[in-house]
Design a protein around this motif. Structure first.
Motif, mmCIF file in Angstrom:
data_model
loop_
_atom_site.group_PDB
_atom_site.id
_atom_site.type_symbol
_atom_site.label_atom_id
_atom_site.label_comp_id
_atom_site.label_asym_id
_atom_site.label_seq_id
_atom_site.Cartn_x
_atom_site.Cartn_y
_atom_site.Cartn_z
ATOM 1 N N UNK A 89 -11.989 -13.862 0.543
ATOM 2 C CA UNK A 89 -10.760 -14.339 1.180
ATOM 3 C C UNK A 89 -10.810 -15.845 1.424
ATOM 4 N N UNK A 90 -12.018 -16.354 1.662
ATOM 5 C CA UNK A 90 -12.158 -17.796 1.877
ATOM 6 C C UNK A 90 -11.923 -18.555 0.584
ATOM 7 N N UNK A 91 -12.531 -18.042 -0.543
ATOM 8 C CA UNK A 91 -12.377 -18.731 -1.832
ATOM 9 C C UNK A 91 -12.465 -17.682 -2.941
ATOM 10 N N UNK A 92 -11.315 -17.305 -3.527
ATOM 11 C CA UNK A 92 -11.273 -16.251 -4.555
ATOM 12 C C UNK A 92 -11.602 -16.770 -5.947
ATOM 13 N N UNK A 93 -11.917 -18.050 -6.080
ATOM 14 C CA UNK A 93 -12.172 -18.610 -7.413
ATOM 15 C C UNK A 93 -13.648 -18.657 -7.766
ATOM 16 N N UNK A 94 -14.491 -18.104 -6.932
ATOM 17 C CA UNK A 94 -15.932 -18.152 -7.191
ATOM 18 C C UNK A 94 -16.371 -16.862 -7.910
ATOM 19 N N UNK A 95 -16.718 -16.936 -9.238
ATOM 20 C CA UNK A 95 -17.110 -15.739 -10.012
ATOM 21 C C UNK A 95 -18.314 -15.015 -9.440
ATOM 22 N N UNK A 96 -19.255 -15.779 -8.831
ATOM 23 C CA UNK A 96 -20.474 -15.132 -8.362
ATOM 24 C C UNK A 96 -20.206 -14.109 -7.261
ATOM 25 N N UNK A 97 -19.102 -14.283 -6.518
ATOM 26 C CA UNK A 97 -18.768 -13.305 -5.483
ATOM 27 C C UNK A 97 -18.388 -11.962 -6.092
ATOM 28 N N UNK A 107 -25.308 -0.314 -7.083
ATOM 29 C CA UNK A 107 -26.468 0.201 -6.356
ATOM 30 C C UNK A 107 -26.080 1.362 -5.451
ATOM 31 N N UNK A 108 -24.895 1.288 -4.905
ATOM 32 C CA UNK A 108 -24.430 2.337 -4.001
ATOM 33 C C UNK A 108 -23.812 3.521 -4.747
ATOM 34 N N UNK A 109 -23.753 3.440 -6.092
ATOM 35 C CA UNK A 109 -23.159 4.514 -6.883
ATOM 36 C C UNK A 109 -21.650 4.512 -6.867
ATOM 37 N N UNK A 110 -21.067 3.399 -6.421
ATOM 38 C CA UNK A 110 -19.603 3.296 -6.360
ATOM 39 C C UNK A 110 -19.104 2.649 -7.649
ATOM 40 N N UNK A 111 -19.129 3.422 -8.733
ATOM 41 C CA UNK A 111 -18.822 2.889 -10.065
ATOM 42 C C UNK A 111 -17.379 2.405 -10.138
ATOM 43 N N UNK A 112 -16.460 3.147 -9.546
ATOM 44 C CA UNK A 112 -15.055 2.747 -9.580
ATOM 45 C C UNK A 112 -14.835 1.391 -8.938
ATOM 46 N N UNK A 113 -15.470 1.173 -7.761
ATOM 47 C CA UNK A 113 -15.351 -0.124 -7.090
ATOM 48 C C UNK A 113 -15.974 -1.235 -7.924
ATOM 49 N N UNK A 114 -17.116 -0.916 -8.562
ATOM 50 C CA UNK A 114 -17.783 -1.924 -9.391
ATOM 51 C C UNK A 114 -16.893 -2.324 -10.565
ATOM 52 N N UNK A 115 -16.249 -1.340 -11.213
ATOM 53 C CA UNK A 115 -15.366 -1.651 -12.338
ATOM 54 C C UNK A 115 -14.170 -2.496 -11.883
ATOM 55 N N UNK A 116 -13.704 -2.228 -10.683
ATOM 56 C CA UNK A 116 -12.595 -3.034 -10.157
ATOM 57 C C UNK A 116 -13.006 -4.490 -10.007
ATOM 58 N N UNK A 117 -14.213 -4.713 -9.464
ATOM 59 C CA UNK A 117 -14.695 -6.094 -9.306
ATOM 60 C C UNK A 117 -14.902 -6.759 -10.659
ATOM 61 N N UNK A 118 -15.467 -6.003 -11.631
ATOM 62 C CA UNK A 118 -15.652 -6.565 -12.970
ATOM 63 C C UNK A 118 -14.304 -6.884 -13.613
ATOM 64 N N UNK A 119 -13.333 -6.021 -13.394
ATOM 65 C CA UNK A 119 -12.010 -6.254 -13.963
ATOM 66 C C UNK A 119 -11.380 -7.521 -13.373
ATOM 67 N N UNK A 120 -11.525 -7.723 -12.053
ATOM 68 C CA UNK A 120 -11.018 -8.950 -11.433
ATOM 69 C C UNK A 120 -11.749 -10.183 -11.960
#
Length: 709
Positions: A89-97, A107-120
């Motif tokens: 929320x502070x800076x959405x332009x940083x890829x490393x986040x 790591x938490x087994x939340x594959x759907x959430x991980x794919x969402x982050x990769x898609x963004x």
């Protein structure tokens, strides 16, 4: 009242400043608090929030990151995720986040959430023109969800746009190979749209494998015509593409266009004449086109190659079809027998051999036809010799020694021209020694002829002893033991001594099927003695006798080919032998398989069943009880063994033991097969029925339960 510590005073001051809206002063207070206690993560996170409210982005991100790292290092991943979300929320332009969020979600087994982050993150890289980084993210997404068709198509599209044609083609081939087995036509058509619209390099050689795989996918979906169209376009640019030719042949077969299928396999064989699989495909195409003889000829040429590679099973279906269409073709039958021997299919081999006719092959009739044009008469072994006199033809000179003059071939020819054939004559009982005074001369003359001391002119009626023995051997192999014995005895009578005929006669005698009466100068008796089992007793006995030798050879061959550790083959052989009634052989196979823990109980059960069939009840009981004593016995197996033991005792006429075995079954499963009926019947037979009708299922009181062991 206790005095406040310095940290507590700073916290109180910070709260007052926040209430007054003086964020800058509050920030200074929290900075002092964090300086006093560096491990105070909660107040450090509060400081990061104040930095964010005061638009101090860099300070906020740095402080948040230290908090998130602390949570990660201590295993509080959900808290770390919440902190990284605040940083976005502070800076959405940083890829490393995005990358860090995706990794923690994985790591938490939340594959759907991980794919969402990769898609963004993918959208971010694309907006920034970072094509290479976008490809890396797509590869990570594909690795995370390999079955996601949309992700795989995006990867292929990205490679194509980056001018990495080979990688794009490999990705598309992988996609098609994954969806072809499920025959999803809609998915195949979606892939085709992507190929045609997003991959402009489809006309280059690197994309030929893609088009071939696409054709295979359409063929799997029943769209053979579309498959042919694609493959023909590939072959226009690459006429020697073997994968395209092979798929084209399969497409023609699906369309039942066997002439084009044959032609296509012909083109393949022009490229590689030694390819066994293509030769087999060519033969199958001929067979499908109704050219059965040509197909058999082709298979016979490549048969040895398949046998040498241990691939006889690959030819089984084709030869079975040919044997059905050409049941009289000896080559097809012999080859199919050899295939069954190599594949260990004893049951099919037995059935095939049982269907073969008992009559001698057509070669005998051919030989008889040739006799009419030959100067040699039919073998004397075919004549039934009795002690009845006969009158010689007028045109033959009667001689007490039955000598054939060397200078009289004209007389022999005249006899043949008169239309007489030896097969048509009733020569029962011809005697070759009418004048006893000349018997010695006759014997001498015959011995002279047989020993090879021939006169200067050749004698046309010399006896072919080897041929006679071979013919008798054929009768023996066909189970015609009486005919074989007659042939051997006739040859011995005429030659005086023939070791080969005597050896064969001994083998016939060991079969105990026909006998010789020594009191009749070793003349053959046409019927067996009273009480002996003759060869004409029944078709089943004759077939069994005929097949014993071949089956014995088959079993010896299997012993050499099948290893002791091949439990699956030994188990199947045991079942086949049991079905054929070869109980001892079946038991031997089951004993070998019992070394396999997974099949031990099955083998003990089948072995017990074989022993019951042999009426070896004590051994059968031992087999079943050995199974019941097995440490790894499962409940279902125990119930089944007790049931089989009950049936055994019923067969053995021991109702008390049978009742106890069935009661053990009912205690565990009262609805197992018909155990309820078995118990009721046995109780009635033993006179144990009570007024209440008993309780065979064992669900009543314990006093109704009776043990009989």
């Amino acid at each position: 009242m206790k005095a406040l510590s310095k940290k507590e005073k700073l916290l109180a001051a910070a709260q007052k400043n926040l209430l007054k809206g003086q964020i800058g002063k509050a920030i200074k207070d929290y900075e002092k608090i964090v300086a006093i206690d560096a491990n105070d993560i909660r107040n450090r996170q509060k400081l990061a929030e104040l930095y964010s409210r005061d638009k101090m982005a860099e300070m906020a991100l740095a402080t948040y990151e230290s908090v998130a790292k602390h949570y990660e290092d201590n295993g509080f991943f959900l808290k770390a995720l919440a902190v990284y979300k605040q940083m976005q929320k502070v800076d959405a332009s940083k890829p490393e986040l995005y990358q860090r969020l995706a990794e923690i979600n994985v790591k938490q087994g939340l594959v759907g959430n991980a794919l969402t982050e990769y898609h963004n993150l993918l959208k971010l890289y694309r907006s920034q023109g970072e094509t290479d980084e976008a490809l890396k993210i797509l590869d990570q997404m594909k690795e995370l969800d390999p079955d996601n068709l949309n992700i795989s198509l995006q990867v292929a599209e990205a490679y194509s746009q980056a001018q990495q044609t080979e990688k794009a083609a490999d990705c598309l081939v992988e996609i098609l190979q994954r969806i072809t087995p499920v025959a999803d036509l809609q998915a195949v058509e979606n892939v085709q749209k992507v190929i045609l619209s997003k991959c402009p390099a489809t006309d280059c050689p690197e994309f030929n494998p893609v088009m071939v795989e696409l054709a295979r996918a359409f063929l799997a979906c029943g769209q053979a015509d579309r498959s042919v169209e694609l493959l023909q376009s590939v072959l226009e640019n690459d006429s020697q593409n073997t994968e395209a030719l092979l798929s084209l042949a399969k497409s023609y077969r699906s369309l039942a266009d066997h002439s084009k299928e044959i032609s296509t396999f012909g083109s393949l064989l022009e490229l590689d004449a030694d390819n066994l699989n293509w030769h087999k495909g060519y033969a199958c195409a001929l067979l499908a086109d109704g050219q059965t003889e040509q197909a058999l000829g082709e298979l016979e040429k490549l048969k040895e190659g398949f046998f040498a590679e241990g691939r006889a099973a690959d030819l089984k279906e084709s030869y079975e079809t040919i044997a059905e269409q050409l049941p009289e073709n000896e080559k097809a039958v012999v080859s199919l027998q050899a295939i069954y021997e190599q594949t260990g299919e004893g049951g099919k081999l037995f059935d095939l051999m049982s269907t073969q006719p008992d009559e001698a092959p057509a070669t005998e009739s051919i030989a008889e036809d040739e006799t009419a044009d030959s100067v040699e008469p039919t073998s004397f072994g075919e004549l039934d010799l009795e002690d009845e006199p006969t009158t010689a033809p007028d045109n033959l000179e009667q001689s007490s020694s039955f000598e054939v003059e060397a200078d009289s071939p004209v007389e022999v020819e005249a006899a043949q021209e008169s239309g007489l054939e030896f097969d048509e004559l009733d020569l029962d009982g011809i005697e070759f020694g009418l004048d006893t005074e000349c018997s010695d001369d006759a014997s001498t003359s015959a011995d002279t002829l047989l020993d090879g001391d021939l006169p200067e002119s050749p004698v046309e009626v010399a006896i072919d002893a080897a041929g006679e023995v071979e013919e008798a051997e054929f009768y023996f192999q066909q189970g015609l033991l009486t005919e074989a014995a007659q042939k051997c005895q006739a040859l011995i009578d005429r030659l005086g001594d023939c070791p080969q005929a005597k050896q064969l006669l001994d083998r016939i005698g060991k079969n105990d099927v026909t006998g010789l009466d020594a009191g009749q100068d070793k003349k053959v008796v046409a019927t067996a003695p009273s009480g002996a089992k003759g060869p004409l007793q029944g078709l089943e006995d004759r077939e069994r006798s005929r097949l014993d030798g071949s089956l014995s050879d088959f079993k010896k061959g299997l012993e050499n080919q099948v290893s002791a550790e091949d439990f699956e083959t030994h188990y199947n052989l045991g079942i086949a032998y049991k079905e054929m009634g070869l109980l001892d052989d079946a038991i031997e196979q089951f004993d070998k398989v019992m070394a396999d823990p997974q099949r031990r109980i099955d083998c003990l059960t089948l072995k017990g069943a074989c022993l019951v069939q042999k009426e070896a009840f004590e051994d059968a009981v031992s087999a079943f009880k050995e199974g019941l004593a097995y440490d790894a016995l499962k409940d279902g197996e125990r119930i089944s063994l007790y049931y089989e033991l009950g049936l055994l005792y019923m067969e053995w006429k021991q109702p008390l033991e049978a009742l106890d075995s069935f009661q053990c079954v009912a205690d565990a499963d009262p609805f197992f097969r018909n155990v309820d009926d078995q118990i009721r019947q046995l109780r009635k037979e033993l006179g144990l029925d009570d007024d209440s009708g008993g309780n065979p299922s064992g669900n009543g009181s314990d006093k109704n339960r009776v043990s009989y062991i």
